[in-house]
Design a protein around this motif. Structure first.
Motif, short mmCIF file in Angstrom:
data_model
loop_
_atom_site.label_atom_id
_atom_site.label_comp_id
_atom_site.label_asym_id
_atom_site.label_seq_id
_atom_site.Cartn_x
_atom_site.Cartn_y
_atom_site.Cartn_z
N CYS A 171 0.85 -1.19 0.00
CA CYS A 171 0.00 0.00 0.00
C CYS A 171 0.88 1.23 0.00
O CYS A 171 2.11 1.15 0.15
N MET A 227 -4.55 6.47 -7.67
CA MET A 227 -5.09 5.23 -8.22
C MET A 227 -4.65 5.06 -9.67
O MET A 227 -4.21 3.97 -10.08
N SER A 233 -5.74 0.06 -6.18
CA SER A 233 -7.14 0.24 -5.77
C SER A 233 -7.20 1.25 -4.64
O SER A 233 -6.22 1.49 -3.92
N VAL A 234 -8.37 1.86 -4.46
CA VAL A 234 -8.53 2.89 -3.43
C VAL A 234 -8.23 2.34 -2.04
O VAL A 234 -7.75 3.06 -1.16
N ASP A 235 -8.47 1.06 -1.81
CA ASP A 235 -8.26 0.48 -0.49
C ASP A 235 -6.78 0.24 -0.18
O ASP A 235 -6.44 -0.11 0.94
N LEU A 313 -13.48 9.38 -1.59
CA LEU A 313 -13.20 7.94 -1.56
C LEU A 313 -14.40 7.15 -2.06
O LEU A 313 -14.24 6.13 -2.76
N ASP A 314 -15.60 7.60 -1.71
CA ASP A 314 -16.82 6.93 -2.21
C ASP A 314 -16.88 7.00 -3.74
O ASP A 314 -17.20 6.01 -4.41
N ALA A 316 -14.37 7.33 -5.77
CA ALA A 316 -13.31 6.48 -6.31
C ALA A 316 -13.75 5.03 -6.36
O ALA A 316 -13.46 4.31 -7.32
N ARG A 317 -14.45 4.58 -5.33
CA ARG A 317 -14.92 3.19 -5.30
C ARG A 317 -16.04 2.97 -6.32
O ARG A 317 -16.15 1.90 -6.90
N GLN A 318 -16.86 4.00 -6.54
CA GLN A 318 -17.97 3.87 -7.48
C GLN A 318 -17.47 3.77 -8.92
O GLN A 318 -18.01 3.00 -9.72
N GLY A 319 -16.45 4.55 -9.27
CA GLY A 319 -15.87 4.48 -10.61
C GLY A 319 -16.73 5.16 -11.65
O GLY A 319 -17.66 5.91 -11.34
N THR A 323 -16.22 10.24 -10.31
CA THR A 323 -15.17 11.19 -9.93
C THR A 323 -15.25 12.47 -10.74
O THR A 323 -14.86 13.55 -10.26
#
Length: 389
Positions: A171, A227, A233-235, A313-314, A316-319, A323
């Motif tokens: 990470c 990213m 990945s965002v995580d 961050l939300d 980024a996860r949604q894609g 963004t």
């Protein structure tokens, strides 16, 4: 291909802003290495005229038509273009490096044009990657163009990753100063002014990025940028608050070891690195004195106090275009705040409402991105109007 004996040709988009001025100072310190071929600014006719007189670029651009007309009269030996089309035309001229330091989404099309021209991109303008990371990187791969980050955090990660296999990376950590309001309760920020929000404790930056730093949206945008730049990945991208702004980025590897990049809080260092890459030049600038630094502290961010980071961050996860919507809503809200049409805490509220209401798309082609951007800006203006009445 240019001969190694020639100076590296530099084009700076956003030359009158904080990054652009610092970049020209780097050029000024290394006249044997760099030559300015093009400069672009929004409307600061007077400063751009001074820069032209000193660096003699062949072409200059002012987005403001009236200011461009004045510049043509004052600088008859330089070709002066104007408007968004002028910015794209300048970016289309092949050079060694295009430093993109304009503010906001306006940088997207010039970056694409510069890539098509085969110019290496030194990227200080994070919003285009947030809007259209997949599109930009696909474009860069297709044209064999490298993108070198200028943000201090991404430059730090870029340097720490050098020589290491991607599969060995666990990470990365992006550090955040916390901005001018770190440690203050959210309710105490209701009446802060744009001037207070733009007063960054450790970095000298432009108004928009300083306000983003105050809301921590800047760090959310940097997560999205990371990213794409580093294929993570965002995580696997973490944010830590580091008020001293001495550690700019860290990489943790699978064996648990961590490499960190430390340096002074001066954007000239990552700018110089990006312009000279893959070389490292001897620098006349200052050196970090670790004995005087004495203490380095780190803390987890508080998402309840700084919700904009969580919204980023939300997205980024949604894609998809999420963004793009995030970026457009934030740009519009920050502009309204700086124009005294919106309260500081309402920036996050505008972003939240637009993110909840604006339908995203899984498509990431240019038309889909620009449509999402325009729709989010329209919706953000509606929310700003509602909050004002």
């Amino acid at each position: 291909m240019r001969r190694a004996s020639l100076k590296r040709q530099i084009c700076i988009l956003g030359s009158t802003g904080s990054i652009g001025r610092s970049a020209l100072d780097v050029v000024r310190r290394h006249p044997d290495r760099f030559e300015v071929s093009g400069l672009a600014a929004h409307s600061n006719h007077a400063l751009l005229a001074e820069q032209i007189a000193e660096f003699h670029p062949a072409t200059a651009v002012l987005a403001d038509e009236e200011a461009a007309a004045r510049l043509r009269r004052d600088c008859p030996n330089t070709t002066v273009l104007s408007g968004p089309g002028g910015l794209e035309e300048l970016a289309s001229k092949p050079v060694d490096v295009v430093l993109c330091a304009v503010v906001g989404a306006v940088g997207l099309k010039p970056i694409l044009r510069a890539i098509e021209a085969g110019s290496r991109i030194a990227l200080a303008n994070k919003e285009p990657l947030v809007m259209a990371g997949a599109l930009i990187l696909e474009h860069a791969r297709a044209h064999g163009v490298a993108i070198t980050p200028v943000d201090s955090e991404h430059s730090a990660i870029f340097q720490c990753l050098h020589g290491h296999r991607p599969e060995d990376v666990a990470c990365i950590f992006l550090t955040a100063s916390g901005g001018p309001f770190y440690g203050r309760k959210r309710e105490s920020l209701a009446q802060v002014s744009p001037e207070e929000a733009a007063s960054h404790p450790t970095w000298n930056m432009g108004k928009k990025i300083s306000v983003d730093s105050a809301t921590l949206m800047n760090k959310g945008l940097e997560v999205v940028e990371a990213m794409w730049l580093f294929g993570l990945s965002v995580d696997r991208i973490h944010v830590v608050i580091h008020p001293q702004s001495i550690v700019h980025g860290l990489v943790e590897f699978n064996d648990g070891s961590i490499l960190a990049h430390l340096g002074l809080t001066d954007m000239k260092f990552p700018i110089e690195f990006a312009l000279a890459w893959p070389e490292r030049m001897a620098s006349p600038m200052g050196r970090l004195d670790l004995a005087r630094a004495r203490q380095l502290t780190f803390a987890a961010p508080d998402f309840s106090e700084f919700p904009c980071l969580g919204y980023a961050l939300d997205a980024a996860r949604q894609g998809g275009t999420a963004t793009s919507i995030l970026n457009a809503a934030n740009e519009t809200a920050v502009q309204a705040f700086c124009g005294h049409r919106l309260a500081f805490l309402e920036i996050a509220e505008v972003v939240r409402r637009v993110m909840e209401s604006c339908p995203g798309s899984v498509q990431t082609n240019l038309d889909a991105i620009l449509h999402a951007d325009a729709e989010a800006r329209r919706m953000a203006e509606e929310v700003i109007h509602q909050l004002a009445h």
